[in-house]
Design an enzyme around this catalytic site. Sequence first.
Site: not given
Length: 359
Positions: A51, A53, A74, A161, A183, A195, A199
């Site tokens: 983590h 920390e 945590c 389009a 992404r 798609t 493409d």
Amino acid sequence: MTAADERFMARALELARAVPRPSPNPRVGAVVVRDGAIVAEAAHEGPGRPHAESAALDGVDATGCTLYVTLEPCSHQGRTPPCASEVAPAGIRRVVAAMEDPDERVQGRGFDMLRAAGVEISVGVLASEAAALNSAWVYERRTGRARVTLKLALSLDGRLAAADGSARWITGAAARAHVHARRAEADGIVVGAGTVAADDPQLSARCSSKVRQPARVIVDSLGRTSGLARVFAAGAQVIVATTERCSHETQMAWKETGAEVVVLPSSPEGVDLSALVSELSRREWLEIYCEGGARLASSLLRERVVDRLELYYGSVLLGSGPSIAALGIDSMDRALRFTLVETRRLEDDVLVILERGDR
């Protein structure tokens, strides 16, 4: 809260932001400060890694120091030990946290543990920025399922389009670079078979060689997608969501590329998208980033599984061409309503971010 508190917390947020996807964990940064100077800093890098920390405190004499951290330390044992138990023994005098951990296993218990050990606690410094940074994780902690984000690139008149089907490029380079950064933050990118056929996209995040690539998810109820498509590149995690209407031979061809094939219930639209969201959420995903064309986008909205819209408006007018189809809404009281979260200029384009108000 002081100006120094904000400055050091801003640095902790910067560290956390530099790790785009430690999923299924939150993005966390930590800074150790003594007498107004940073003596150590770190960010959490993903499951099984220390983590933030713990990493910042490792090997550091933190006696009398202040620890700035973007999320409550945590208090439970997960893949790594609870970091709250390491803070006080390290000599930390004060902890400044941006926000409380919404995980039901924590929710203030980390702060209570630290207070019991005599550590001073301050909470809420740059809280809104910290919440925005981990908005997908907070959503998953609150609802138990991954957040579904629908990304669309639109002309000023709402076209996806031109009339001939061409969509390159509605938006400019800055908007496209922003999409690649988004992404990289998502667990999976979802597109429809249409798609892929039109493409032949790679669906990769091309923003850094160090990026942990998201999974690539193809929604194809009938088996239209060729196993030679670029999305099936070697080494990529690919999931094809289909139905019993897809032939066994096509499913085997997909599997031979290394893809995982998931057979889901059918809906009038093709694949039952609610079932798909449940399946992907089961994998501890935090965000499902949908980039499909008009058909998939309309189906996602029609089935009301979209939590967040990220709309990139290009500075073009088309007059005709595909757009969002009918959603089965016949009156204003049945309209899908979203709340504006942010607008941002990206060179000549504008990004508009909205979230469902009833989530």
